[in-house]
Design a protein around this motif. Structure first.
Motif: not given
Length: 419
Positions: A189-191, A194-198, A319-329
């Motif tokens: 779900a998280v991935f 993340f993929f769609l929003t990225l 992109t860094v912000l989105q990857v950071g939110m993905f890692a945190l989640s």
């Protein structure tokens, strides 16, 4: 017409304008089929890597240097042990047995220099205390040779063959989702979000650059409130994203119907705690909120850019912000109920990702209603702040200072004049 209805109508008019201007263009077809293009390049690279890896695997061997009487029992033990591996699981390299000579240790060292095969690990010496040499990243092959020596020795002590066991195997369905299945659902779900929003939300950054250059934004800002312009553009681009996701969901659904039954059975283990239909609805809701949250931030930041070069420079921090939110989640989904999970669920930009993971791990539904309301509030805040910054920084209208500071300044001027 009430003020709120007029604002909503203006915002939807802007959204329809941007949606039509984006979708009804030949470039949109390239965007729609971008996953096919990206997947084709990925498949070409994957096939090349697979061919290189398969070539190295075909040449790889685990070698046993044993006397002739032990070669056949060891081959039988190897066949028995490999029966525990599935066809697509990474089994140890193929076994090769060599006749032990006068100096097995020298034979073992020479096996690593052979030209017709690549030795991953080599066994020599007595089976009760074997010596095993292995190469880099081949400790698993060495453990397999140790187990193979143990099995061969046990069969030899029992008269040459291991006793046969006829087990009664019954496949049993779980009454509830397993912990591993819930964790897999949370990660997917998280991935997925993340993929769609990225892939989709980053396009909001450049939506106002062209209109700033040809002065259309000034006409729109003079006709409707700037908040309605920002909200309409965000809703219009979200409509484009929904069209994109709906198209590919239909395509993937048709492909999924052609999958073998075993594939569907494997997916049944991936079961969210709230149930499949509810989880699907929550996933759609959290994807929408993640897009609107990140899109509103990107719209406000991108509205400050004046050229395409500045927009391209903004791509990296976005992109860094989105990857950071993905890692945190992702970390929060692996540890449900922890302080980290609570922080990820409360922080606005990571809240949709973390709450989607929570839906897979916990069957409680009421926190999702509160989370969706919380996220919607931050969408409104981000749009209002972005419009305010654009009005003051770009259009140069409105006061550059907060109202309370201007009021304090006026009072000070009045007091000075009176005195």
């Amino acid at each position: 017409m009430s003020k709120s209805r007029r604002f909503l109508r203006q915002m939807l008019t802007i959204a329809r304008r941007d949606f039509v201007a984006t979708v009804f263009t030949p470039i949109f077809l390239l965007f729609l089929f971008a996953p096919v293009i990206m997947g084709s390049f990925g498949a070409i690279g994957g096939l090349g890597a697979q061919s290189a890896a398969s070539g190295s695997i075909e040449r790889s061997r685990v070698v046993a240097i044993v006397p002739d009487p032990l070669a056949r029992p060891m081959a039988e033990a190897d066949t028995r042990l490999r029966g525990a591996f599935r066809e697509r699981e990474e089994a140890p390299a193929e076994l090769m047995t060599l006749r032990a000579g006068a100096d097995p240790a020298a034979q073992a060292r020479a096996a690593f220099a052979a030209h017709d095969y690549d030795a991953a690990a080599v066994l020599f010496g007595p089976l009760d205390r074997p010596h095993i040499l292995y190469g880099p990243r081949a400790d698993r092959a060495a453990r397999y040779l140790e187990l193979l020596a143990q099995t061969t020795l046990a069969a030899q002590q029992l008269g040459g063959t291991m006793p046969r066991v006829d087990a009664i195997k019954v496949e049993t369905a779980r009454a509830r989702a397993s912990t591993g299945g819930r964790n897999q659902s949370a990660f997917l779900a998280v991935f997925g979000i993340f993929f769609l929003t990225l892939f989709l939300a980053g396009q909001v950054v450049g939506t106002m650059a062209e209109e700033r250059n040809n002065k259309v934004i000034e006409v729109l800002a003079a006709a409707v409130p700037l908040e309605a312009v920002f909200g309409g553009k965000l809703v219009g681009m979200f409509g484009v994203a929904v069209l994109f996701v709906g198209f590919w969901a239909a395509v993937v659904g048709q492909i999924g119907a052609l999958m073998p039954a075993g594939f569907a059975a494997g997916l049944s283990e991936i079961a969210p705690a709230v149930g499949g239909p509810t989880f699907a609805l929550l996933f759609c809701a959290y994807f929408a909120m993640a897009y609107l949250l990140l899109g509103s931030v990107f719209l406000g930041v991108g509205a400050q850019a004046t050229t395409m070069r500045e927009i391209q420079m903004l791509s990296l921090p976005i992109t860094v912000l989105q990857v950071g939110m993905f890692a945190l989640s992702t970390a929060a989904a692996s540890r449900p109920g922890s302080g980290l999970a609570q922080f990820a669920e409360m922080f606005p930009l990571s809240s949709p990702f973390a709450m989607a993971g929570r839906a897979a791990n916990s069957p409680t539904l009421w926190p999702h209603a509160a989370a969706l309301a919380w996220q919607a509030l931050w969408v409104v805040i981000f749009i209002a702040v972005g419009a305010r910054l654009f009005r003051r920084g770009v259009l140069q209208s409105g006061s550059a200072k907060p109202r309370w500071r201007m009021a304090r300044r006026r009072r000070r001027a009045i007091d000075t004049g009176v005195s």
